[in-house]
Design a protein around this motif. Structure first.
Motif, PDB file in Angstrom:
ATOM      1  N   PHE A   1      -9.355  11.111  17.796  1.00  0.00           N
ATOM      2  CA  PHE A   1      -8.889   9.854  17.221  1.00  0.00           C
ATOM      3  C   PHE A   1      -7.725   9.299  18.037  1.00  0.00           C
ATOM      4  N   PRO A   2      -7.672   7.985  18.211  1.00  0.00           N
ATOM      5  CA  PRO A   2      -6.569   7.401  18.987  1.00  0.00           C
ATOM      6  C   PRO A   2      -5.241   7.569  18.260  1.00  0.00           C
ATOM      7  N   ILE A   3      -4.185   7.752  19.044  1.00  0.00           N
ATOM      8  CA  ILE A   3      -2.827   7.863  18.489  1.00  0.00           C
ATOM      9  C   ILE A   3      -2.290   6.460  18.249  1.00  0.00           C
ATOM     10  N   VAL A   4      -1.836   6.211  17.032  1.00  0.00           N
ATOM     11  CA  VAL A   4      -1.329   4.890  16.674  1.00  0.00           C
ATOM     12  C   VAL A   4       0.074   5.014  16.096  1.00  0.00           C
ATOM     13  N   LYS A   5       0.830   3.932  16.248  1.00  0.00           N
ATOM     14  CA  LYS A   5       2.184   3.844  15.693  1.00  0.00           C
ATOM     15  C   LYS A   5       2.148   2.787  14.600  1.00  0.00           C
ATOM     16  N   MET A   6       2.697   3.089  13.431  1.00  0.00           N
ATOM     17  CA  MET A   6       2.570   2.140  12.320  1.00  0.00           C
ATOM     18  C   MET A   6       3.672   2.365  11.289  1.00  0.00           C
ATOM     19  N   PRO A   7       3.970   1.322  10.508  1.00  0.00           N
ATOM     20  CA  PRO A   7       4.895   1.484   9.382  1.00  0.00           C
ATOM     21  C   PRO A   7       4.147   2.059   8.178  1.00  0.00           C
ATOM     22  N   THR A   8       4.830   2.849   7.380  1.00  0.00           N
ATOM     23  CA  THR A   8       4.259   3.353   6.134  1.00  0.00           C
ATOM     24  C   THR A   8       5.294   3.181   5.026  1.00  0.00           C
ATOM     25  N   ARG A   9       4.787   3.147   3.793  1.00  0.00           N
ATOM     26  CA  ARG A   9       5.672   2.998   2.635  1.00  0.00           C
ATOM     27  C   ARG A   9       5.607   4.260   1.782  1.00  0.00           C
ATOM     28  N   VAL A  10       6.771   4.774   1.397  1.00  0.00           N
ATOM     29  CA  VAL A  10       6.824   5.935   0.513  1.00  0.00           C
ATOM     30  C   VAL A  10       6.377   5.506  -0.882  1.00  0.00           C
ATOM     31  N   THR A  11       5.325   6.134  -1.386  1.00  0.00           N
ATOM     32  CA  THR A  11       4.835   5.776  -2.728  1.00  0.00           C
ATOM     33  C   THR A  11       5.254   6.785  -3.793  1.00  0.00           C
ATOM     34  N   SER A  12       5.510   8.034  -3.401  1.00  0.00           N
ATOM     35  CA  SER A  12       5.978   8.997  -4.397  1.00  0.00           C
ATOM     36  C   SER A  12       6.680  10.160  -3.717  1.00  0.00           C
ATOM     37  N   LEU A  13       7.648  10.738  -4.433  1.00  0.00           N
ATOM     38  CA  LEU A  13       8.381  11.927  -3.999  1.00  0.00           C
ATOM     39  C   LEU A  13       8.395  12.886  -5.189  1.00  0.00           C
ATOM     40  N   THR A  14       7.698  14.015  -5.059  1.00  0.00           N
ATOM     41  CA  THR A  14       7.559  14.944  -6.168  1.00  0.00           C
ATOM     42  C   THR A  14       8.136  16.294  -5.786  1.00  0.00           C
TER      43      THR A  14
ATOM     44  N   MET B   1       5.524  14.403  -0.494  1.00  0.00           N
ATOM     45  CA  MET B   1       5.698  12.976  -0.239  1.00  0.00           C
ATOM     46  C   MET B   1       4.331  12.329  -0.024  1.00  0.00           C
ATOM     47  N   ARG B   2       4.169  11.142  -0.617  1.00  0.00           N
ATOM     48  CA  ARG B   2       2.958  10.365  -0.344  1.00  0.00           C
ATOM     49  C   ARG B   2       3.340   9.066   0.344  1.00  0.00           C
ATOM     50  N   LEU B   3       2.552   8.709   1.359  1.00  0.00           N
ATOM     51  CA  LEU B   3       2.788   7.512   2.148  1.00  0.00           C
ATOM     52  C   LEU B   3       1.588   6.583   2.054  1.00  0.00           C
ATOM     53  N   GLN B   4       1.876   5.310   1.868  1.00  0.00           N
ATOM     54  CA  GLN B   4       0.824   4.293   1.851  1.00  0.00           C
ATOM     55  C   GLN B   4       0.670   3.722   3.263  1.00  0.00           C
ATOM     56  N   LEU B   5      -0.564   3.659   3.738  1.00  0.00           N
ATOM     57  CA  LEU B   5      -0.835   3.125   5.070  1.00  0.00           C
ATOM     58  C   LEU B   5      -0.982   1.615   5.010  1.00  0.00           C
ATOM     59  N   PRO B   6      -0.595   0.918   6.077  1.00  0.00           N
ATOM     60  CA  PRO B   6      -0.769  -0.539   6.086  1.00  0.00           C
ATOM     61  C   PRO B   6      -2.243  -0.907   6.179  1.00  0.00           C
ATOM     62  N   ALA B   7      -2.625  -1.937   5.455  1.00  0.00           N
ATOM     63  CA  ALA B   7      -4.033  -2.351   5.451  1.00  0.00           C
ATOM     64  C   ALA B   7      -4.485  -2.844   6.813  1.00  0.00           C
ATOM     65  N   THR B   8      -3.555  -3.218   7.655  1.00  0.00           N
ATOM     66  CA  THR B   8      -3.896  -3.803   8.953  1.00  0.00           C
ATOM     67  C   THR B   8      -4.135  -2.752  10.031  1.00  0.00           C
ATOM     68  N   HIS B   9      -3.888  -1.480   9.719  1.00  0.00           N
ATOM     69  CA  HIS B   9      -4.050  -0.434  10.724  1.00  0.00           C
ATOM     70  C   HIS B   9      -5.240   0.462  10.393  1.00  0.00           C
ATOM     71  N   SER B  10      -5.959   0.856  11.433  1.00  0.00           N
ATOM     72  CA  SER B  10      -7.018   1.840  11.285  1.00  0.00           C
ATOM     73  C   SER B  10      -6.479   3.185  11.743  1.00  0.00           C
ATOM     74  N   PHE B  11      -6.539   4.167  10.876  1.00  0.00           N
ATOM     75  CA  PHE B  11      -5.963   5.469  11.186  1.00  0.00           C
ATOM     76  C   PHE B  11      -6.964   6.555  10.837  1.00  0.00           C
ATOM     77  N   GLY B  12      -7.294   7.383  11.807  1.00  0.00           N
ATOM     78  CA  GLY B  12      -8.189   8.510  11.582  1.00  0.00           C
ATOM     79  C   GLY B  12      -7.559   9.790  12.081  1.00  0.00           C
ATOM     80  N   PHE B  13      -7.960  10.915  11.499  1.00  0.00           N
ATOM     81  CA  PHE B  13      -7.409  12.203  11.926  1.00  0.00           C
ATOM     82  C   PHE B  13      -8.363  13.308  11.505  1.00  0.00           C
TER      83      PHE B  13
END
Length: 343
Positions: A98-111, A120-132
């Motif tokens: 998978f290609p390496i991408v740089k992107m902003p993420t938002r913290v959605t929860s800290l448990t 920690m859970r992170l929300q991915l931006p809808a504009t980025h395609s991320f695979g792993f």
């Protein structure tokens, strides 16, 4: 000046510049050499030099000793070529990383799941395609440009729920002090990935030993989720080593997985069980529990993740005492900033 690099026995090839590290050029070329810290500290990227010459940059002797270097071993993360190279790495994976991408993420929860562990859970931006691949990691890019690495604890098919990470508090740590102190939900963090060569080799049918210490359980959890989703039923046993019962922070999750997956067994091991734990299970070093149960690992694959000392001892003793083929030991050593700067 450019040089060619050939990886045997796969025959994969790529071209690189003289001022690049072998690992950096391989990542750019989509060739999956094994690696962990990328800082010359953990030794995960060690390969045999078959032909050619390299110069090593700064690294720790525990990752590559002078004797190993003299015997033809190289650390690809800090080796630069002086000639065309032929390397031996039996862990090199096929094309299609998978290609390496740089992107902003938002913290959605800290448990808080243990006194010193947060999920920690992170929300991915809808504009980025991320695979792993399950087992890989991402890097946080901090405001001063420094980086911190954390394995993704959920499988790729669950990405609609975001990325799950397991963070242990390192007192005095630039990043985890903030996570465990001031961080709030909705904070924006910059990440880059995926990185790492720690993921299930699905072209094998060998039984699997999953070996985790502490939050090294995170990528192991992702691999189990992925196996269940893909219908992979290879006999698998998870050994999870922690200090005390409280450190088995997702013990219920594992027991529920075992209850529904007939191919999965679970052996928790405590190294410092407390009287209040009322613990009747296994104690001692987690790698020793594996050797006690499986004196021959000749037909197995081992996936080990956690503290560097655990990973190093397990690799040494599994291969020397239990006959595990070197190329069947896959590892991700959780190298902290303190580890990277220690002798």
């Amino acid at each position: 000046m450019s040089f060619s690099v050939t990886i045997e026995p796969s025959g994969r090839q790529f071209t690189m510049q003289r001022d690049q590290t072998v690992l950096g050029a391989a990542i750019d070329a989509g060739v999956g050499l094994p690696y962990g810290c990328k800082d010359g500290a953990c030794g995960s990227c060690k390969c045999k030099l078959i032909e050619g010459r390299v110069i090593h940059g700064a690294h720790q002797t525990k990752a590559l000793s002078p004797e190993e270097e003299a015997a033809g071993w190289v650390l690809t993360c800090c080796a630069t070529p002086q000639t065309d190279l032929v390397l031996e790495s039996r862990q090199v994976v096929s094309e299609g990383n998978f290609p390496i991408v740089k992107m902003p993420t938002r913290v959605t929860s800290l448990t808080r799941v243990a006194p010193d562990v947060i999920v920690m859970r992170l929300q991915l931006p809808a504009t980025h395609s991320f695979g792993f691949r399950a087992g890989q990691y991402i890097e946080f890019i901090l405001k001063d440009g420094s980086r911190r690495s954390y394995s993704m604890a959920n499988a790729p098919h669950t990405l609609s729920d975001g990325i799950e990470l397991h963070l242990r508090h390192m007192p005095g740590g630039k990043f985890t002090d903030h996570v465990f102190g001031e961080m709030k939900e909705k904070e924006i963090l910059r990440v880059e990935g995926p990185y790492g060569s720690f993921f299930l080799r699905e072209d094998s049918d060998k039984p699997i030993v999953l070996l985790a210490s502490g939050t090294g359980f995170a990528p192991i959890k992702a691999i189990i989720e992925h196996m269940e989703h893909q219908g992979i039923t290879r006999p698998t046993v998870l050994y999870w080593g922690c200090r005390s019962k409280a450190d088995l922070y997702l013990n219920d999750w594992v027991e529920q997985a075992v209850a529904r997956l007939p191919w999965l067994r679970y052996v928790p091991v405590l190294s410092e069980a407390k009287p209040e734990d009322l613990w009747s299970g296994r104690t001692g070093f987690v790698h020793q529990a594996v050797l006690d149960d499986l004196p021959s690992l000749a037909g197995h694959e081992v996936y080990a993740c956690g503290a560097p000392v655990m990973v190093q001892v397990a690799q040494r003793e599994f291969t020397a005492q239990a006959g595990l083929p070197t190329e069947c030991f896959y590892a991700d050593a959780f190298t902290s900033e303190a580890d990277k700067h220690s002798a």
